[in-house]
Design a protein around this motif. Structure first.
Motif, PDB file in Angstrom:
ATOM      1  N   ASP A  94       0.884  -1.164   0.000  1.00 54.60           N
ATOM      2  CA  ASP A  94       0.000   0.000   0.000  1.00 54.60           C
ATOM      3  C   ASP A  94       0.922   1.215   0.000  1.00 54.60           C
ATOM      4  O   ASP A  94       2.136   1.081  -0.101  1.00 54.60           O
ATOM      5  CB  ASP A  94      -0.955  -0.029   1.196  1.00 54.60           C
ATOM      6  N   SER A  95       0.341   2.421   0.120  1.00 56.13           N
ATOM      7  CA  SER A  95       1.237   3.567  -0.065  1.00 56.13           C
ATOM      8  C   SER A  95       2.142   3.712   1.147  1.00 56.13           C
ATOM      9  O   SER A  95       3.331   3.970   1.031  1.00 56.13           O
ATOM     10  CB  SER A  95       0.435   4.852  -0.221  1.00 56.13           C
ATOM     11  N   PHE A  98       0.064   7.316   3.596  1.00 52.27           N
ATOM     12  CA  PHE A  98      -1.200   7.909   4.075  1.00 52.27           C
ATOM     13  C   PHE A  98      -0.946   8.713   5.338  1.00 52.27           C
ATOM     14  O   PHE A  98      -1.395   9.849   5.459  1.00 52.27           O
ATOM     15  CB  PHE A  98      -2.243   6.801   4.252  1.00 52.27           C
ATOM     16  N   ALA A 146      -4.095   1.119  -5.776  1.00 50.46           N
ATOM     17  CA  ALA A 146      -4.210   2.321  -6.613  1.00 50.46           C
ATOM     18  C   ALA A 146      -3.806   3.538  -5.797  1.00 50.46           C
ATOM     19  O   ALA A 146      -3.892   3.530  -4.571  1.00 50.46           O
ATOM     20  CB  ALA A 146      -5.646   2.481  -7.106  1.00 50.46           C
ATOM     21  N   ASP A 148      -4.451   6.967  -4.352  1.00 49.79           N
ATOM     22  CA  ASP A 148      -5.698   7.664  -4.014  1.00 49.79           C
ATOM     23  C   ASP A 148      -5.420   8.776  -3.020  1.00 49.79           C
ATOM     24  O   ASP A 148      -4.327   8.913  -2.497  1.00 49.79           O
ATOM     25  CB  ASP A 148      -6.672   6.667  -3.379  1.00 49.79           C
ATOM     26  N   CYS A 150      -6.560   9.812   0.672  1.00 47.07           N
ATOM     27  CA  CYS A 150      -7.281   9.401   1.876  1.00 47.07           C
ATOM     28  C   CYS A 150      -7.481  10.663   2.717  1.00 47.07           C
ATOM     29  O   CYS A 150      -6.590  11.070   3.455  1.00 47.07           O
ATOM     30  CB  CYS A 150      -6.470   8.384   2.655  1.00 47.07           C
ATOM     31  N   GLN A 191     -13.330   5.509  -1.770  1.00 48.12           N
ATOM     32  CA  GLN A 191     -13.284   6.577  -0.784  1.00 48.12           C
ATOM     33  C   GLN A 191     -14.707   7.124  -0.564  1.00 48.12           C
ATOM     34  O   GLN A 191     -15.687   6.481  -0.929  1.00 48.12           O
ATOM     35  CB  GLN A 191     -12.335   7.688  -1.257  1.00 48.12           C
ATOM     36  N   GLY A 217     -11.181   2.362   1.576  1.00 45.68           N
ATOM     37  CA  GLY A 217     -10.224   3.305   2.149  1.00 45.68           C
ATOM     38  C   GLY A 217     -10.936   4.353   2.979  1.00 45.68           C
ATOM     39  O   GLY A 217     -12.151   4.318   3.163  1.00 45.68           O
ATOM     40  N   GLY A 218     -10.134   5.272   3.493  1.00 44.38           N
ATOM     41  CA  GLY A 218     -10.699   6.414   4.205  1.00 44.38           C
ATOM     42  C   GLY A 218     -11.284   6.071   5.558  1.00 44.38           C
ATOM     43  O   GLY A 218     -12.021   6.857   6.147  1.00 44.38           O
ATOM     44  N   LEU A 219     -10.978   4.874   6.054  1.00 43.85           N
ATOM     45  CA  LEU A 219     -11.472   4.488   7.399  1.00 43.85           C
ATOM     46  C   LEU A 219     -10.285   4.181   8.302  1.00 43.85           C
ATOM     47  O   LEU A 219      -9.148   4.113   7.844  1.00 43.85           O
ATOM     48  CB  LEU A 219     -12.409   3.286   7.283  1.00 43.85           C
ATOM     49  N   SER A 220     -10.592   3.988   9.597  1.00 44.82           N
ATOM     50  CA  SER A 220      -9.537   3.820  10.596  1.00 44.82           C
ATOM     51  C   SER A 220      -8.591   5.028  10.554  1.00 44.82           C
ATOM     52  O   SER A 220      -7.374   4.894  10.565  1.00 44.82           O
ATOM     53  CB  SER A 220      -8.757   2.521  10.318  1.00 44.82           C
ATOM     54  N   MET A 248      -8.604  -1.201   4.811  1.00 42.56           N
ATOM     55  CA  MET A 248      -7.236  -0.746   5.055  1.00 42.56           C
ATOM     56  C   MET A 248      -7.042  -0.224   6.473  1.00 42.56           C
ATOM     57  O   MET A 248      -7.846   0.557   6.966  1.00 42.56           O
ATOM     58  CB  MET A 248      -6.870   0.349   4.040  1.00 42.56           C
TER      59      MET A 248
HETATM   60  C1  LIG Z   1      -0.596   3.779  -3.354  1.00 46.44           C
HETATM   61  C2  LIG Z   1      -1.493   3.101  -2.356  1.00 46.44           C
HETATM   62  O1  LIG Z   1      -2.312   4.049  -1.656  1.00 46.44           O
HETATM   63  C3  LIG Z   1      -2.797   3.669  -0.405  1.00 46.44           C
HETATM   64  O2  LIG Z   1      -2.317   2.796   0.252  1.00 46.44           O
HETATM   65  N1  LIG Z   1      -3.866   4.397   0.009  1.00 46.44           N
HETATM   66  C4  LIG Z   1      -4.515   4.325   1.205  1.00 46.44           C
HETATM   67  N2  LIG Z   1      -3.915   3.817   2.297  1.00 46.44           N
HETATM   68  C5  LIG Z   1      -4.634   3.843   3.508  1.00 46.44           C
HETATM   69  C6  LIG Z   1      -4.003   3.390   4.660  1.00 46.44           C
HETATM   70  C7  LIG Z   1      -4.700   3.430   5.877  1.00 46.44           C
HETATM   71  N3  LIG Z   1      -4.321   3.113   7.157  1.00 46.44           N
HETATM   72  C8  LIG Z   1      -5.392   3.417   7.926  1.00 46.44           C
HETATM   73  N4  LIG Z   1      -5.424   3.298   9.273  1.00 46.44           N
HETATM   74  C9  LIG Z   1      -4.252   2.934  10.014  1.00 46.44           C
HETATM   75  N5  LIG Z   1      -6.438   3.868   7.212  1.00 46.44           N
HETATM   76  C10 LIG Z   1      -6.034   3.917   5.918  1.00 46.44           C
HETATM   77  C11 LIG Z   1      -6.669   4.342   4.754  1.00 46.44           C
HETATM   78  C12 LIG Z   1      -5.956   4.328   3.557  1.00 46.44           C
HETATM   79  C13 LIG Z   1      -6.551   4.814   2.333  1.00 46.44           C
HETATM   80  O3  LIG Z   1      -7.710   5.265   2.304  1.00 46.44           O
HETATM   81  N6  LIG Z   1      -5.807   4.809   1.208  1.00 46.44           N
END
Ligand SMILES: CCOC(=O)Nc1nc2cc3nc(NC)[nH]c3cc2c(=O)[nH]1
Ligand SMILES: [Zn+2]
Length: 374
Positions: A94-95, A98, A146, A148, A150, A191, A217-220, A248
């Motif tokens: 993942d990214s 965030f 992808a 995005d 957050c 989102q 996404g967009g939670l926690s 996530m």
């Molecule tokens: C290039 C990948 O982009 C992401 O990983 N986007 C993304 N990562 C999240 C990580 C999160 N960690 C938490 N809580 C600890 N909530 C998260 C949400 C996202 C998210 O919406 N979007």
């Protein structure tokens, strides 16, 4: 050839939970499943052999962090993340940005991408959907996410609407920029914050792009748990039944159970490994802070109902001694136990789905763990 596929095995008759199986180029795993987080190509203090022994089948690494250190070019030259870290199971990237994106003072979001400051050197950085795809293609993860936005919580409806629309445009650019769809599965991220109309919009946009899997996404991100559960109630039904759903950043025991009940298949969270490094353990009776003086002469295992390597061989007194002396081995023992605890919880969740009794399991677990106490 699609790199990542999902097989729905059955749905729990007592709840909306699903028992499934995800297939990736590096093996398959049953869901609902928890993914240990290995930000910098290591699940902190754990060896790949220990991860395998405890039953981990997929781990998570972070695009942003590995881009900065050691650089995706070095990982690519090593033959990709699996070879670089000697992990033969599945990997999701993942990214990891965030936290950085939302906390960075320089963060500036434009149509082209995100400008922000390197959290180590302070230098200015820029990430675009295309760049995020190139990095993840170089890292070679089985599942990529992808690029995005957050948004922070709370965010007003106007801001969230504009953000969702841009994230949908970015999702299209990610699909175009993805160089290896036959060997790496790209998941879209839904989102929309707590707004049902925007969650519907985001789900409609992304499911029309036909990703092999979808993340919520967009939670926690600081919202109360009842808000998260409400958002899941109206979001997961918008996602296709024949693809994995990944929530996530979620990993406390109650959220893993409540997310599974709402049809989520995959979870990740730094909680178990992070609290382990300050000596806090998850047990069947609730949390246990092993450095507490009351354990100085307590020669029982961390959790008397746990059969993990830590609980079969070491006592609270010994682990307390190590943790107080800041001995690395102490944090290895607490980390192993916490990860084992969550992986075992997910095995119990899958068993409960098989037997159509996840609702009953939730009540028993919440009672024992102390979630129901006011
Ligand atoms: C290039 C990948 O982009 C992401 O990983 N986007 C993304 N990562 C999240 C990580 C999160 N960690 C938490 N809580 C600890 N909530 C998260 C949400 C996202 C998210 O919406 N979007
Ligand atoms: Zn244990």
């Amino acid at each position: 050839m699609v790199a990542v596929t999902y097989e729905l095995i059955k749905t729990c008759k007592q709840t909306g939970a699903r028992l499934g199986r995800v297939h990736t180029p590096h093996g398959s795993f049953e869901t609902p499943m928890f993914m240990p987080v290995g930000t910098l190509a290591t699940v902190k203090t754990m060896s790949p052999e220990e991860l395998e022994r405890m039953g981990a089948s997929i781990i998570l690494s972070n695009t942003y962090h590995l881009w900065l250190r050691p650089g995706e070019d070095i990982v690519e030259e090593a033959g990709g993340l699996h070879k670089f870290m000697n992990w033969n199971g599945s990997i999701l990237t993942d990214s990891g940005g965030f936290q950085v994106f939302s906390l960075s003072d320089l963060r500036q979001i434009e149509e082209e991408g995100v400008h922000f400051r390197n959290h180590i050197s302070g230098e200015k950085l820029f990430l675009s959907p295309e760049k995020a795809m190139r990095i993840q293609n170089s890292l070679g993860a089985d599942i990529m996410m992808a690029f995005d936005e957050c948004p922070p919580y709370p965010a007003d409806h106007d801001y969230m609407k504009k953000s969702v629309e841009r994230t949908s445009r970015w999702a299209e650019r990610c699909l175009e920029g993805h160089q290896r769809p036959d060997s790496q599965g790209l998941f879209g991220i839904i989102q929309g914050g707590e707004y049902e109309d925007l969650r519907r919009q985001s789900a409609k946009d992304l499911t029309s792009l036909d990703f092999p899997g979808y993340a919520v996404g967009g939670l926690s991100v600081g919202e109360p748990k009842d808000v998260m559960n409400r958002v899941l109630d109206f979001t997961t039904p918008l996602l296709p039944n024949d693809k994995p759903r990944y929530l996530m950043g979620v990993g406390s025991p109650d959220s893993l159970i409540d997310g599974s009940i709402r049809g989520i298949d995959m979870f990740d969270c730094v909680l178990p490994t992070r609290i382990a490094r300050n000596g806090t353990c998850m047990t069947s009776q609730g949390r246990l802070v092993v450095r507490n003086a009351k354990f100085a002469r307590d020669f029982r295992p961390i959790d008397e109902q746990c059969d993990c390597h830590t609980c079969r061989n070491y006592s609270r007194a010994y682990i307390r001694h190590l943790v107080k002396a800041n001995e690395t081995f102490g944090f290895r023992l607490t980390t192993y136990h916490n990860l084992y605890f969550l992986l075992k919880l997910m095995r119990q969740v899958r068993e409960a789905i098989r037997e159509d009794r996840l609702g009953d399991f939730r009540e028993e677990f919440f009672e024992k763990y102390g979630f129901n106490k006011p």
